[in-house]
Design a protein around this motif. Structure first.
Motif, short mmCIF file in Angstrom:
data_model
loop_
_atom_site.label_atom_id
_atom_site.label_comp_id
_atom_site.label_asym_id
_atom_site.label_seq_id
_atom_site.Cartn_x
_atom_site.Cartn_y
_atom_site.Cartn_z
N LEU A 1 1.39 -1.45 0.06
CA LEU A 1 -0.21 0.01 -0.09
C LEU A 1 1.33 1.23 0.36
O LEU A 1 0.44 2.50 -0.78
CB LEU A 1 -0.98 0.23 1.08
CG LEU A 1 -2.38 -1.26 1.02
CD1 LEU A 1 -2.84 -1.08 2.70
CD2 LEU A 1 -3.05 -0.94 -0.19
N GLY A 2 2.08 1.44 0.75
CA GLY A 2 3.06 2.13 0.46
C GLY A 2 3.77 2.47 -0.21
O GLY A 2 4.84 3.58 -0.27
N LEU A 3 3.54 1.61 -1.65
CA LEU A 3 4.39 2.26 -2.85
C LEU A 3 3.38 2.81 -3.78
O LEU A 3 4.31 3.32 -5.00
CB LEU A 3 4.90 0.73 -3.77
CG LEU A 3 5.29 0.06 -2.81
CD1 LEU A 3 5.32 -2.02 -3.47
CD2 LEU A 3 7.04 -0.18 -2.31
N ILE A 4 3.18 3.10 -4.03
CA ILE A 4 1.83 4.32 -4.47
C ILE A 4 1.37 6.29 -3.53
O ILE A 4 1.10 5.37 -2.48
CB ILE A 4 0.52 3.49 -5.24
CG1 ILE A 4 1.06 2.68 -6.34
CG2 ILE A 4 -0.43 4.41 -6.16
CD1 ILE A 4 1.52 3.31 -7.77
N CYS B 1 -4.22 6.95 -7.28
CA CYS B 1 -4.24 5.09 -8.20
C CYS B 1 -4.05 4.28 -6.75
O CYS B 1 -4.06 3.12 -6.88
CB CYS B 1 -2.65 5.25 -8.95
SG CYS B 1 -2.20 6.04 -10.45
N LYS B 2 -4.54 5.33 -6.07
CA LYS B 2 -4.30 4.49 -4.72
C LYS B 2 -5.14 3.10 -4.30
O LYS B 2 -4.99 1.76 -4.04
CB LYS B 2 -4.95 5.08 -3.28
CG LYS B 2 -3.25 5.43 -2.71
CD LYS B 2 -3.40 6.66 -1.60
CE LYS B 2 -2.11 6.76 -0.79
NZ LYS B 2 -0.70 4.99 -0.23
N MET C 1 -15.28 0.01 -10.05
CA MET C 1 -15.42 1.30 -8.90
C MET C 1 -15.75 2.92 -10.11
O MET C 1 -15.39 4.12 -9.73
CB MET C 1 -13.34 1.40 -9.67
CG MET C 1 -12.90 0.64 -8.07
SD MET C 1 -11.18 0.67 -8.10
CE MET C 1 -10.91 2.34 -7.58
N GLY C 2 -15.83 2.30 -11.82
CA GLY C 2 -16.85 3.48 -11.50
C GLY C 2 -16.39 4.04 -12.60
O GLY C 2 -16.90 5.05 -13.96
N TYR C 3 -15.21 3.30 -13.39
CA TYR C 3 -14.71 4.09 -14.34
C TYR C 3 -14.87 3.86 -15.70
O TYR C 3 -15.60 2.81 -16.35
CB TYR C 3 -12.56 3.83 -14.15
CG TYR C 3 -12.03 5.08 -12.98
CD1 TYR C 3 -11.98 5.94 -12.85
CD2 TYR C 3 -11.07 3.25 -12.53
CE1 TYR C 3 -10.89 6.32 -12.49
CE2 TYR C 3 -10.90 4.11 -10.69
CZ TYR C 3 -10.76 5.73 -11.10
OH TYR C 3 -9.76 6.24 -9.75
N SER C 4 -14.78 4.78 -16.84
CA SER C 4 -15.73 4.31 -17.77
C SER C 4 -14.39 5.66 -18.69
O SER C 4 -14.09 6.38 -18.55
CB SER C 4 -16.80 5.81 -18.26
OG SER C 4 -17.56 6.58 -17.93
N GLY C 5 -14.84 4.63 -20.13
CA GLY C 5 -13.39 5.55 -20.73
C GLY C 5 -12.51 5.13 -20.62
O GLY C 5 -11.34 4.23 -21.12
N CYS C 6 -11.82 5.22 -19.46
CA CYS C 6 -10.08 5.30 -19.72
C CYS C 6 -10.41 5.17 -17.61
O CYS C 6 -10.11 6.50 -17.10
CB CYS C 6 -9.31 6.28 -19.55
SG CYS C 6 -7.92 5.78 -19.71
N ALA C 7 -9.06 4.35 -17.04
CA ALA C 7 -8.37 4.61 -15.78
C ALA C 7 -7.36 5.29 -15.82
O ALA C 7 -6.47 5.63 -16.98
CB ALA C 7 -8.30 2.75 -15.48
N PRO C 8 -6.77 5.06 -14.58
CA PRO C 8 -5.50 5.93 -14.81
C PRO C 8 -4.40 5.78 -15.69
O PRO C 8 -4.26 4.03 -15.97
CB PRO C 8 -5.17 6.35 -13.12
CG PRO C 8 -7.03 6.03 -12.45
CD PRO C 8 -7.24 5.38 -13.63
N ASN C 9 -3.54 6.66 -15.95
CA ASN C 9 -2.66 6.11 -17.21
C ASN C 9 -1.62 5.11 -16.50
O ASN C 9 -1.22 3.94 -17.14
CB ASN C 9 -2.25 7.15 -18.05
CG ASN C 9 -2.86 7.66 -19.65
OD1 ASN C 9 -4.19 7.31 -19.52
ND2 ASN C 9 -2.44 8.92 -18.59
N ILE C 10 -1.30 5.22 -15.48
CA ILE C 10 0.17 4.67 -15.11
C ILE C 10 -0.73 2.68 -15.20
O ILE C 10 -0.23 1.92 -15.57
CB ILE C 10 -0.38 4.94 -13.27
CG1 ILE C 10 1.04 3.91 -13.25
CG2 ILE C 10 -1.05 3.89 -12.62
CD1 ILE C 10 1.93 4.46 -11.63
#
Length: 249
Positions: A171-174, A179-180, A229-238
């Motif tokens: 959990l501490g790496l981000i 993005c957490k 999580m309800g993301y639509s289209g694009c989640a975080p690029n990472i």
């Protein structure tokens, strides 16, 4: 679950399957406990919490009280991973069992006399005894999975091999707040996926294939991210730079 017999309450516990002998011991222990707590017709039945009658179970308050009682053996950060809302209930249960080291791995079944030592090998590496920590962390297949996840996120870090320390470190790496949640979701997804893959190999005669497993794992993380999580289209690029096809499925 029970019935009144001549003004006395009798618990009748029915099970959906035949219980193992070691489970019967646990049932007998539970029966002794619940026999001490029976409804009484002459008494008012209600729910009491902290010496006050309530109309419904105070779930949030009970959760907080249990968290305080169990600390520091179960850090709050770990509880948030185990019961995070962004993974399905079946995965929550698997992560909880993994943390408590209660997964029905081969070493547990050997101890209970369900299987022999000869049949207790890890289905991934087939060279070590299958234990909770081995199947999730120390097996070469499992450890390579965690390393692949770090590589996917462009992260380099040595990791612990105990569930509690591993989870806290993970959990501490981000640090990115966006993005957490997805990073925590990936932890639960990997644990559930390893256990699911293990069961398919043991019970459905599936062969271990690391490349196929990693592909399906990434797809599952992408699906959970979108659906839960309800993301639509694009989640975080990472997450999806390397595998943009995830969000096209």
């Amino acid at each position: 679950m029970g019935e009144w017999v001549e003004n006395s309450w009798v618990w009748n516990l029915d099970w959906r399957r035949r219980l193992y002998e070691w489970e019967m011991e646990e049932v007998r222990t539970m029966q002794i406990i619940i026999d001490q707590n029976k409804p009484k017709r002459e008494l008012h039945q209600g729910v009491l919490w902290k010496n006050k009658e309530v109309t419904s179970y105070p779930t949030t308050d009970i959760y907080a009280t249990l968290n305080e009682t169990l600390a520091p053996s179960i850090p709050k950060s770990i509880m948030s991973v185990v019961w995070q809302k962004f993974i399905p209930p079946r995965a929550q249960l698997t992560v909880w069992m993994a943390f408590k080291e209660r997964l029905k791995t081969a070493d547990f079944l050997v101890e209970k006399g369900v299987i022999s030592v000869q049949n207790a090998g890890c289905p991934f590496c087939r060279s070590e005894l299958e234990t909770n920590s081995h199947i999730l962390f120390t097996c070469r297949f499992a450890w390579s999975t965690w390393m692949e996840m770090l590589k996917w996120w462009n992260i380099s870090a040595p990791l612990h091999m105990s569930f509690s320390n591993f989870s806290c470190q993970w959990l501490g790496l981000i640090n990115d707040r966006k993005c957490k949640d997805i990073w925590a979701l990936s932890l639960g997804c990997v644990i559930w996926s390893l256990w699911y893959e293990r069961n398919q190999i043991k019970f459905d005669s599936k062969s271990a294939n690391f490349h196929n497993f990693i592909t399906s794992l990434k797809l599952r993380i992408g699906f959970w991210t979108k659906e839960l999580m309800g993301y639509s289209g694009c989640a975080p690029n990472i997450i999806f730079n390397a595998d943009s096809f995830l969000l096209r499925a």
